[in-house]
Design a protein around this motif. Structure first.
Motif, PDB file in Angstrom:
ATOM      1  N   PRO A 181       0.842  -1.211   0.000  1.00  0.00           N
ATOM      2  CA  PRO A 181       0.000   0.000   0.000  1.00  0.00           C
ATOM      3  C   PRO A 181       0.869   1.250   0.000  1.00  0.00           C
ATOM      4  O   PRO A 181       1.968   1.269   0.564  1.00  0.00           O
ATOM      5  CB  PRO A 181      -0.809  -0.120   1.300  1.00  0.00           C
ATOM      6  CG  PRO A 181      -0.761  -1.565   1.650  1.00  0.00           C
ATOM      7  CD  PRO A 181       0.555  -2.079   1.163  1.00  0.00           C
ATOM      8  N   VAL A 182       0.375   2.277  -0.680  1.00  0.00           N
ATOM      9  CA  VAL A 182       1.152   3.515  -0.767  1.00  0.00           C
ATOM     10  C   VAL A 182       1.397   4.063   0.629  1.00  0.00           C
ATOM     11  O   VAL A 182       0.537   3.990   1.510  1.00  0.00           O
ATOM     12  CB  VAL A 182       0.421   4.557  -1.633  1.00  0.00           C
ATOM     13  CG1 VAL A 182       0.356   4.114  -3.064  1.00  0.00           C
ATOM     14  CG2 VAL A 182      -0.974   4.830  -1.091  1.00  0.00           C
ATOM     15  N   ALA A 183       2.579   4.598   0.826  1.00  0.00           N
ATOM     16  CA  ALA A 183       2.963   5.105   2.142  1.00  0.00           C
ATOM     17  C   ALA A 183       3.984   6.211   1.952  1.00  0.00           C
ATOM     18  O   ALA A 183       4.479   6.472   0.852  1.00  0.00           O
ATOM     19  CB  ALA A 183       3.529   3.978   3.015  1.00  0.00           C
ATOM     20  N   GLY A 184       4.304   6.872   3.056  1.00  0.00           N
ATOM     21  CA  GLY A 184       5.334   7.887   3.047  1.00  0.00           C
ATOM     22  C   GLY A 184       4.890   9.183   2.403  1.00  0.00           C
ATOM     23  O   GLY A 184       3.693   9.513   2.368  1.00  0.00           O
ATOM     24  N   PRO A 185       5.839   9.940   1.867  1.00  0.00           N
ATOM     25  CA  PRO A 185       5.501  11.250   1.264  1.00  0.00           C
ATOM     26  C   PRO A 185       4.517  11.133   0.110  1.00  0.00           C
ATOM     27  O   PRO A 185       3.701  12.033  -0.101  1.00  0.00           O
ATOM     28  CB  PRO A 185       6.865  11.774   0.787  1.00  0.00           C
ATOM     29  CG  PRO A 185       7.874  11.048   1.611  1.00  0.00           C
ATOM     30  CD  PRO A 185       7.297   9.697   1.873  1.00  0.00           C
ATOM     31  N   TYR A 186       4.575  10.036  -0.643  1.00  0.00           N
ATOM     32  CA  TYR A 186       3.640   9.869  -1.767  1.00  0.00           C
ATOM     33  C   TYR A 186       2.205   9.776  -1.262  1.00  0.00           C
ATOM     34  O   TYR A 186       1.296  10.382  -1.823  1.00  0.00           O
ATOM     35  CB  TYR A 186       4.022   8.618  -2.555  1.00  0.00           C
ATOM     36  CG  TYR A 186       3.120   8.332  -3.729  1.00  0.00           C
ATOM     37  CD1 TYR A 186       3.261   9.023  -4.928  1.00  0.00           C
ATOM     38  CD2 TYR A 186       2.132   7.356  -3.652  1.00  0.00           C
ATOM     39  CE1 TYR A 186       2.438   8.758  -6.013  1.00  0.00           C
ATOM     40  CE2 TYR A 186       1.307   7.084  -4.727  1.00  0.00           C
ATOM     41  CZ  TYR A 186       1.464   7.789  -5.899  1.00  0.00           C
ATOM     42  OH  TYR A 186       0.640   7.525  -6.968  1.00  0.00           O
ATOM     43  N   GLN A 187       1.981   9.021  -0.205  1.00  0.00           N
ATOM     44  CA  GLN A 187       0.627   8.897   0.343  1.00  0.00           C
ATOM     45  C   GLN A 187       0.137  10.209   0.934  1.00  0.00           C
ATOM     46  O   GLN A 187      -1.044  10.545   0.818  1.00  0.00           O
ATOM     47  CB  GLN A 187       0.596   7.797   1.410  1.00  0.00           C
ATOM     48  CG  GLN A 187      -0.778   7.589   2.033  1.00  0.00           C
ATOM     49  CD  GLN A 187      -0.719   6.691   3.252  1.00  0.00           C
ATOM     50  OE1 GLN A 187       0.350   6.537   3.864  1.00  0.00           O
ATOM     51  NE2 GLN A 187      -1.835   6.096   3.617  1.00  0.00           N
ATOM     52  N   ARG A 188       1.049  10.984   1.548  1.00  0.00           N
ATOM     53  CA  ARG A 188       0.650  12.231   2.201  1.00  0.00           C
ATOM     54  C   ARG A 188       0.584  13.411   1.237  1.00  0.00           C
ATOM     55  O   ARG A 188       0.164  14.503   1.637  1.00  0.00           O
ATOM     56  CB  ARG A 188       1.631  12.550   3.334  1.00  0.00           C
ATOM     57  CG  ARG A 188       1.612  11.527   4.465  1.00  0.00           C
ATOM     58  CD  ARG A 188       2.442  12.015   5.638  1.00  0.00           C
ATOM     59  NE  ARG A 188       3.854  12.175   5.267  1.00  0.00           N
ATOM     60  CZ  ARG A 188       4.768  11.220   5.415  1.00  0.00           C
ATOM     61  NH1 ARG A 188       4.416  10.038   5.892  1.00  0.00           N
ATOM     62  NH2 ARG A 188       6.028  11.429   5.074  1.00  0.00           N
ATOM     63  N   ASP A 189       0.973  13.209  -0.002  1.00  0.00           N
ATOM     64  CA  ASP A 189       0.943  14.308  -0.966  1.00  0.00           C
ATOM     65  C   ASP A 189      -0.503  14.763  -1.178  1.00  0.00           C
ATOM     66  O   ASP A 189      -1.382  13.949  -1.480  1.00  0.00           O
ATOM     67  CB  ASP A 189       1.549  13.851  -2.292  1.00  0.00           C
ATOM     68  CG  ASP A 189       1.869  15.016  -3.208  1.00  0.00           C
ATOM     69  OD1 ASP A 189       0.915  15.715  -3.625  1.00  0.00           O
ATOM     70  OD2 ASP A 189       3.055  15.230  -3.506  1.00  0.00           O
ATOM     71  N   PRO A 190      -0.800  16.050  -1.028  1.00  0.00           N
ATOM     72  CA  PRO A 190      -2.190  16.513  -1.161  1.00  0.00           C
ATOM     73  C   PRO A 190      -2.763  16.278  -2.559  1.00  0.00           C
ATOM     74  O   PRO A 190      -3.974  16.097  -2.715  1.00  0.00           O
ATOM     75  CB  PRO A 190      -2.108  18.004  -0.823  1.00  0.00           C
ATOM     76  CG  PRO A 190      -0.677  18.377  -1.004  1.00  0.00           C
ATOM     77  CD  PRO A 190       0.115  17.160  -0.672  1.00  0.00           C
ATOM     78  N   ARG A 191      -1.916  16.262  -3.568  1.00  0.00           N
ATOM     79  CA  ARG A 191      -2.430  16.029  -4.926  1.00  0.00           C
ATOM     80  C   ARG A 191      -2.847  14.580  -5.117  1.00  0.00           C
ATOM     81  O   ARG A 191      -3.821  14.294  -5.823  1.00  0.00           O
ATOM     82  CB  ARG A 191      -1.361  16.433  -5.947  1.00  0.00           C
ATOM     83  CG  ARG A 191      -1.086  17.932  -5.957  1.00  0.00           C
ATOM     84  CD  ARG A 191       0.232  18.270  -6.572  1.00  0.00           C
ATOM     85  NE  ARG A 191       1.361  17.780  -5.784  1.00  0.00           N
ATOM     86  CZ  ARG A 191       2.624  18.145  -5.976  1.00  0.00           C
ATOM     87  NH1 ARG A 191       2.911  19.036  -6.913  1.00  0.00           N
ATOM     88  NH2 ARG A 191       3.596  17.653  -5.237  1.00  0.00           N
ATOM     89  N   VAL A 192      -2.134  13.663  -4.485  1.00  0.00           N
ATOM     90  CA  VAL A 192      -2.552  12.257  -4.532  1.00  0.00           C
ATOM     91  C   VAL A 192      -3.854  12.063  -3.748  1.00  0.00           C
ATOM     92  O   VAL A 192      -4.771  11.358  -4.194  1.00  0.00           O
ATOM     93  CB  VAL A 192      -1.438  11.348  -3.983  1.00  0.00           C
ATOM     94  CG1 VAL A 192      -1.894   9.897  -3.928  1.00  0.00           C
ATOM     95  CG2 VAL A 192      -0.187  11.462  -4.843  1.00  0.00           C
ATOM     96  N   ARG A 193      -3.955  12.718  -2.579  1.00  0.00           N
ATOM     97  CA  ARG A 193      -5.191  12.621  -1.799  1.00  0.00           C
ATOM     98  C   ARG A 193      -6.373  13.216  -2.559  1.00  0.00           C
ATOM     99  O   ARG A 193      -7.497  12.698  -2.520  1.00  0.00           O
ATOM    100  CB  ARG A 193      -4.999  13.349  -0.465  1.00  0.00           C
ATOM    101  CG  ARG A 193      -3.812  12.861   0.355  1.00  0.00           C
ATOM    102  CD  ARG A 193      -4.055  11.498   0.945  1.00  0.00           C
ATOM    103  NE  ARG A 193      -5.044  11.548   1.987  1.00  0.00           N
ATOM    104  CZ  ARG A 193      -4.763  11.773   3.279  1.00  0.00           C
ATOM    105  NH1 ARG A 193      -3.521  11.997   3.646  1.00  0.00           N
ATOM    106  NH2 ARG A 193      -5.721  11.775   4.177  1.00  0.00           N
ATOM    107  N   LEU A 194      -6.128  14.321  -3.271  1.00  0.00           N
ATOM    108  CA  LEU A 194      -7.185  14.929  -4.070  1.00  0.00           C
ATOM    109  C   LEU A 194      -7.640  13.990  -5.185  1.00  0.00           C
ATOM    110  O   LEU A 194      -8.842  13.831  -5.423  1.00  0.00           O
ATOM    111  CB  LEU A 194      -6.691  16.251  -4.659  1.00  0.00           C
ATOM    112  CG  LEU A 194      -7.656  16.980  -5.610  1.00  0.00           C
ATOM    113  CD1 LEU A 194      -8.932  17.375  -4.886  1.00  0.00           C
ATOM    114  CD2 LEU A 194      -6.978  18.201  -6.231  1.00  0.00           C
ATOM    115  N   ALA A 195      -6.684  13.365  -5.878  1.00  0.00           N
ATOM    116  CA  ALA A 195      -7.045  12.425  -6.943  1.00  0.00           C
ATOM    117  C   ALA A 195      -7.827  11.238  -6.388  1.00  0.00           C
ATOM    118  O   ALA A 195      -8.795  10.777  -7.016  1.00  0.00           O
ATOM    119  CB  ALA A 195      -5.779  11.946  -7.661  1.00  0.00           C
ATOM    120  N   GLN A 196      -7.449  10.739  -5.222  1.00  0.00           N
ATOM    121  CA  GLN A 196      -8.189   9.630  -4.616  1.00  0.00           C
ATOM    122  C   GLN A 196      -9.636  10.020  -4.320  1.00  0.00           C
ATOM    123  O   GLN A 196     -10.581   9.284  -4.642  1.00  0.00           O
ATOM    124  CB  GLN A 196      -7.491   9.188  -3.326  1.00  0.00           C
ATOM    125  CG  GLN A 196      -6.152   8.521  -3.543  1.00  0.00           C
ATOM    126  CD  GLN A 196      -5.441   8.222  -2.231  1.00  0.00           C
ATOM    127  OE1 GLN A 196      -5.779   8.774  -1.177  1.00  0.00           O
ATOM    128  NE2 GLN A 196      -4.461   7.352  -2.286  1.00  0.00           N
TER     129      GLN A 196
END
Length: 243
Positions: A82-97
């Motif tokens: 599962p995605v973790a670390g800075p990639y998971q916490r990136d606001p752009r990734v959270r927005l896309a999710q």
């Protein structure tokens, strides 16, 4: 068109959401020195190299919205997590999710409303219900397009602590990132959702019904038997032919 394109777009966007190929990259890692961790691991899997030789491994890295994978080329060594670390916490990734999840929910709801509104088993559809379903499907397509656009625009900077340096440091080799197959599934599915929803939204027009001779301002539909002048009219017409 709407009934076919909307579910097909939903399947494609869902496939893109659950697969970890939104971006991928390759990196060559040298196996030098007798104490190399990759060297000893490769020997454990039958991939040993000669002492003192400078061999390299090609690592394939792929990231999705909820999963990342790492694989050694030409081998069965592959691990996903599962995605973790800075990639998971990136606001752009959270927005896309969040946008993709909302898109899937809206598209599913719109398809249900469209099926209820079209009513293929009857002569007259529920135009307002079908149009509402089409509007939800169009909104779902626009949301997924927004998520894909944000992710693609920032693809090489997602999860990077220092965007100017990428992920290069003394521990990791250079990894060149590029769009992967899941993005193309998402783009195609989103476009199909917009097309299918638009077809449902604009294709149902109010039927032109005859008017009652007694009350010209009152439209009479074939399904309504409220005008005796129309309903009692014989089915056959008599024509007089003279020679």
């Amino acid at each position: 068109m709407g009934i076919v394109f909307a579910p097909l777009g939903l399947v494609l966007v869902f496939t893109a959401a659950i697969t970890p190929q939104w971006r991928e990259g390759q990196a060559r890692l040298g196996m030098t020195g007798p104490g190399s961790l990759l060297r000893s691991g490769a020997k454990g899997h039958g991939m040993g190299v000669r002492s003192g030789s400078a061999e390299t491994l090609l690592l394939l890295r792929s990231d999705g919205l909820w999963e990342s994978c790492l694989q050694v080329e030409h081998s069965e060594l592959k691990q996903c997590w599962p995605v973790a670390g800075p990639y998971q916490r990136d606001p752009r990734v959270r927005l896309a999710q969040g946008l993709v999840l909302t898109s899937l929910f809206l598209c599913g709801t719109g398809i249900v409303l469209a099926c209820i509104g079209v009513r293929c088993w009857t002569d007259l559809p529920l135009r307002g219900v079908a149009a509402t379903g089409g509007l939800l499907v169009v909104m779902a397509g626009l949301l997924s397009l927004t998520a894909l656009g944000v992710y693609t625009h920032n693809l090489r900077r997602l999860g990077m602590v220092d965007p100017s340096q990428g992920i290069n440091n003394h521990r990791f080799p250079h990894l060149s990132l590029r769009p992967a197959g899941s993005l193309y599934f998402g783009w195609l599915g989103s476009c199909l959702q917009v097309l299918g929803g638009s077809a449902l939204l604009f294709s149902f027009k109010r039927p032109k019904c005859p008017t009652c001779p007694s009350c010209p301002e009152l439209p009479v539909c074939p399904a309504c038997r409220s005008c005796p002048e129309i309903t009692n009219k014989p089915d056959t017409d008599v024509y007089e032919v003279t020679c």
